[in-house]
Write an enzyme that holds these catalytic residues in place. Structure first.
Site, PDB file in Angstrom:
ATOM      1  N   LEU A  76       0.820  -1.221   0.000  1.00  0.00           N
ATOM      2  CA  LEU A  76       0.000   0.000   0.000  1.00  0.00           C
ATOM      3  C   LEU A  76       0.850   1.265   0.000  1.00  0.00           C
ATOM      4  O   LEU A  76       1.819   1.378   0.741  1.00  0.00           O
ATOM      5  CB  LEU A  76      -0.882  -0.077   1.239  1.00  0.00           C
ATOM      6  CG  LEU A  76      -1.690   1.077   1.820  1.00  0.00           C
ATOM      7  CD1 LEU A  76      -2.717   0.476   2.756  1.00  0.00           C
ATOM      8  CD2 LEU A  76      -0.881   2.130   2.515  1.00  0.00           C
TER       9      LEU A  76
ATOM     10  N   LYS B 217      11.958   3.542   8.080  1.00  0.00           N
ATOM     11  CA  LYS B 217      11.869   2.451   9.058  1.00  0.00           C
ATOM     12  C   LYS B 217      12.348   1.130   8.437  1.00  0.00           C
ATOM     13  O   LYS B 217      13.099   0.378   9.055  1.00  0.00           O
ATOM     14  CB  LYS B 217      10.402   2.333   9.482  1.00  0.00           C
ATOM     15  CG  LYS B 217      10.065   1.188  10.390  1.00  0.00           C
ATOM     16  CD  LYS B 217       8.658   1.354  10.954  1.00  0.00           C
ATOM     17  CE  LYS B 217       7.568   0.836  10.049  1.00  0.00           C
ATOM     18  NZ  LYS B 217       7.472  -0.621   9.950  1.00  0.00           N
TER      19      LYS B 217
ATOM     20  N   GLY C 299      14.533  15.466  -5.354  1.00  0.00           N
ATOM     21  CA  GLY C 299      13.951  16.477  -4.467  1.00  0.00           C
ATOM     22  C   GLY C 299      14.436  16.296  -3.050  1.00  0.00           C
ATOM     23  O   GLY C 299      15.607  16.011  -2.819  1.00  0.00           O
TER      24      GLY C 299
ATOM     25  N   CYS D 187       7.532   4.295   6.119  1.00  0.00           N
ATOM     26  CA  CYS D 187       7.985   3.031   5.527  1.00  0.00           C
ATOM     27  C   CYS D 187       9.469   2.993   5.178  1.00  0.00           C
ATOM     28  O   CYS D 187      10.222   2.228   5.765  1.00  0.00           O
ATOM     29  CB  CYS D 187       7.138   2.728   4.305  1.00  0.00           C
ATOM     30  SG  CYS D 187       5.385   2.711   4.731  1.00  0.00           S
TER      31      CYS D 187
HETATM   32  C1  UGA Z   1       5.871   2.978   0.298  1.00  0.00           C
HETATM   33  C2  UGA Z   1       5.793   2.037  -0.914  1.00  0.00           C
HETATM   34  O1  UGA Z   1       5.640   2.811  -2.109  1.00  0.00           O
HETATM   35  C3  UGA Z   1       4.623   1.062  -0.775  1.00  0.00           C
HETATM   36  O2  UGA Z   1       4.639   0.125  -1.848  1.00  0.00           O
HETATM   37  C4  UGA Z   1       4.760   0.306   0.558  1.00  0.00           C
HETATM   38  O3  UGA Z   1       3.657  -0.573   0.769  1.00  0.00           O
HETATM   39  C5  UGA Z   1       4.798   1.330   1.689  1.00  0.00           C
HETATM   40  O4  UGA Z   1       5.923   2.191   1.506  1.00  0.00           O
HETATM   41  C6  UGA Z   1       4.871   0.574   3.004  1.00  0.00           C
HETATM   42  O5  UGA Z   1       5.836  -0.153   3.220  1.00  0.00           O
HETATM   43  O6  UGA Z   1       3.911   0.601   3.773  1.00  0.00           O
HETATM   44  P1  UGA Z   1       4.649   5.276   0.970  1.00  0.00           P
HETATM   45  O7  UGA Z   1       5.697   5.417   2.025  1.00  0.00           O
HETATM   46  O8  UGA Z   1       3.230   5.469   1.337  1.00  0.00           O
HETATM   47  O9  UGA Z   1       4.728   3.800   0.294  1.00  0.00           O
HETATM   48  O10 UGA Z   1       4.950   6.346  -0.147  1.00  0.00           O
HETATM   49  P2  UGA Z   1       5.703   6.468  -1.555  1.00  0.00           P
HETATM   50  O11 UGA Z   1       4.733   6.965  -2.551  1.00  0.00           O
HETATM   51  O12 UGA Z   1       6.449   5.261  -1.917  1.00  0.00           O
HETATM   52  O13 UGA Z   1       6.692   7.688  -1.264  1.00  0.00           O
HETATM   53  C7  UGA Z   1       7.656   7.607  -0.228  1.00  0.00           C
HETATM   54  C8  UGA Z   1       8.486   8.869  -0.208  1.00  0.00           C
HETATM   55  O14 UGA Z   1       9.325   8.941  -1.361  1.00  0.00           O
HETATM   56  C9  UGA Z   1       7.702  10.185  -0.166  1.00  0.00           C
HETATM   57  O15 UGA Z   1       8.295  11.007   0.811  1.00  0.00           O
HETATM   58  C10 UGA Z   1       7.886  10.766  -1.554  1.00  0.00           C
HETATM   59  O16 UGA Z   1       7.847  12.164  -1.551  1.00  0.00           O
HETATM   60  C11 UGA Z   1       9.262  10.240  -1.932  1.00  0.00           C
HETATM   61  N1  UGA Z   1       9.494  10.131  -3.377  1.00  0.00           N
HETATM   62  C12 UGA Z   1       8.765   9.252  -4.128  1.00  0.00           C
HETATM   63  C13 UGA Z   1      10.490  10.890  -3.964  1.00  0.00           C
HETATM   64  O17 UGA Z   1      11.175  11.705  -3.308  1.00  0.00           O
HETATM   65  N2  UGA Z   1      10.726  10.761  -5.314  1.00  0.00           N
HETATM   66  C14 UGA Z   1      10.015   9.894  -6.082  1.00  0.00           C
HETATM   67  O18 UGA Z   1      10.288   9.807  -7.310  1.00  0.00           O
HETATM   68  C15 UGA Z   1       9.008   9.120  -5.483  1.00  0.00           C
END
Ligand code: UGA
Length: 459
Positions: A156, A284, A274, A281
């Site tokens: 998720l 951790k 960025g 997630c």
């Molecule tokens: C992440 C994973 O994407 C999920 O598949 C997983 O289930 C989840 O962790 C978990 O282990 O519960 P999440 O932390 O909700 O999900 O968010 P993401 O969309 O993956 O983004 C994480 C971070 O990376 C955010 O701070 C976002 O701003 C950053 N990010 C994302 C970037 O800096 N650059 C990107 O290109 C993409």
């Protein structure tokens, strides 16, 4: 299928409403009374697009209770979705998972078969441990229990949780018993075959293909979860490392990401340079994976480096500000965005909090805006006494942010910020400096609006 879900956090609640929508008979258990009282009123305790409407839609069938004994005995399948917070040394604390397993085993009926599924993100070997915990309780009770334990990691993404639950890329099941695999295949049948009527807010994407259900052993399933998150985390850190060098050699990281992303082996997703990753997630799970490795005396320099690069991004933004303003002492900085990413009010490990603390520590005044995360941020910062600092203010009106400010820093790329009237913002500022921590604006557009624009990895 009759299902009990232990835990109603992001994973537990999303799973509960989605399975209920798919006509399973769901009872969700949580000990947190404030959460339960909201849920009993039909209100979602988490902010997640679409969850409130879906909760209302399944309201007549789904049940919430603090009592495991009400949910478990009659269920065929029990999902554990409780938290695994980090210990001081970074390892994941599986106490709540083991406690949930113990409580489940205490109320299981003798001789009835149950499938106990661990959805929480847990260190490798936890499924095995859960099976032992359950067996111990059965022998204490002097009964012959019949439970198959299976791992079913959750992928998720906050802000996209329901979309991902209805239309996953894959479902991973780690189990040693055929019976458990069959039960999980029946559980997910409507998703695997896409036979459900999509909710109006979540239409089936036209290009969506039926998702595979991959079955494997429990240890590998647990490792898949950590490896997936760590890979995504390091993909982001990689582009952030490249971004730093782009600044040195006058290249543009957004162009570089576009160019390498066109290679199908690399792909364009998760290459947005960025402020790096925050949330509950990646920080951790990368730490927990290092913890698992340390226990075996195994070194993981790539994972360690991904973390170093990630947390360096936050410091670099403050350095850019310091450079642009000569000093931070006595300056006023507007912060656009507090949540760790858009479409959530989650501020856990959010870059904004570190940046705000650093700015306050250096004597700057901070004015911060977020569409929904102000309450959570205020609470998190007050735990460190920062809100007692008269130099920190929150505002719900984004156009109040630039008033007399020396600089603005975009931290979270909310949709709202893509549509801001830049000229109006710039006009109100003492010095119109815009540090774009997510490369949301085109430098030309920002400069045309009167800003001195500083992005990440673009000169
Ligand atoms: C992440 C994973 O994407 C999920 O598949 C997983 O289930 C989840 O962790 C978990 O282990 O519960 P999440 O932390 O909700 O999900 O968010 P993401 O969309 O993956 O983004 C994480 C971070 O990376 C955010 O701070 C976002 O701003 C950053 N990010 C994302 C970037 O800096 N650059 C990107 O290109 C993409």
């Amino acid at each position: 299928m009759k299902i009990a879900i232990i835990g109603t956090g992001y994973v537990g609640l999303t799973t509960a409403v989605v399975l209920s929508y798919l006509h399973h008979d769901v009872t969700a258990v949580d000990k947190d009374e404030s959460k339960l009282s909201l849920l009993h009123e039909g209100k979602s305790p988490i902010h997640e697009p679409g969850i409130q409407n879906l909760l209302e839609e399944v309201w007549h069938t789904i049940r919430f209770t603090p009592n495991v004994a009400e949910a478990v005995p009659g269920a065929e399948l029990i999902l554990i979705a409780v938290g695994t917070p980090p210990k001081k040394n970074g390892e994941a604390d599986t106490r709540h998972v083991e406690q949930a397993a113990r409580e489940v085993a205490q109320v299981c009926l003798p001789n009835k078969h149950y499938t106990l599924v661990v959805k929480s993100t847990v260190p490798i070997g936890t499924n095995q441990r859960v099976a032992e915990v359950v067996e111990n309780v059965f022998s204490e009770r002097g009964i012959r229990g019949n439970i198959s334990v299976a791992s079913n990691p959750e992928f998720l993404q906050e802000g996209l949780a329901l979309q991902g639950a209805f239309y996953p890329d894959r479902i991973v099941v780690g189990a040693n018993s055929e019976e458990a695999v069959d039960t999980l295949r029946r559980l997910y049948k409507p998703i695997l075959e896409q036979t459900f009527d999509p909710p109006s807010e979540f239409p089936r994407p036209p290009s969506y293909h039926l998702p595979p259900m991959m079955t494997t052993d429990p240890n590998s399933a647990e490792m898949i979860k950590y490896a997936a998150n760590t890979f995504l985390a390091l993909k982001i850190s990689f582009i952030n490392e490249i971004a730093g060098l782009c600044e040195e050699v006058a290249a543009d990281v957004t162009e570089v990401a576009r160019g390498i992303g066109l290679d199908a082996r690399i792909g364009h997703r998760f290459l947005r340079a960025g402020l790096g990753w925050g949330g509950s997630c990646y920080p951790k799970d990368t730490a927990a994976l290092l913890g698992v490795a340390a226990q075996s005396g195994y070194k993981m320099p790539i994972t360690e480096a991904a973390r170093t690069v990630n947390f360096r991004q936050r410091k670099r933004i403050v350095e850019k500000l310091r450079e642009a303003l000569s000093t931070l002492e006595g300056k006023t900085v507007g912060i656009l965005g507090l949540a760790f990413k858009p479409n959530t009010d989650d501020i856990r490990e959010a870059p904004a909090l570190d940046i705000i603390r650093e700015l306050l520590a250096e004597g700057a005044a901070v004015r911060a805006h977020d569409p929904i995360a102000i309450t959570n941020a205020r609470q998190a910062l007050s735990q460190r006494d920062d809100t007692h600092d008269s130099r920190l203010h929150f505002t719900e009106d984004v156009y109040e942010l630039p008033y007399d400010a020396d600089a603005l820093v975009l931290v979270t790329e909310w949709d709202l910020y893509h549509r801001l009237e830049l000229r109006r913002l710039a006009k109100q500022m003492k010095t119109p400096i815009l540090i774009d921590g997510r490369n949301v604006y085109s430098p030309e557009e920002a400069r045309a609006a009167g800003f001195h624009y500083i992005g990440v990895g673009r000169t």
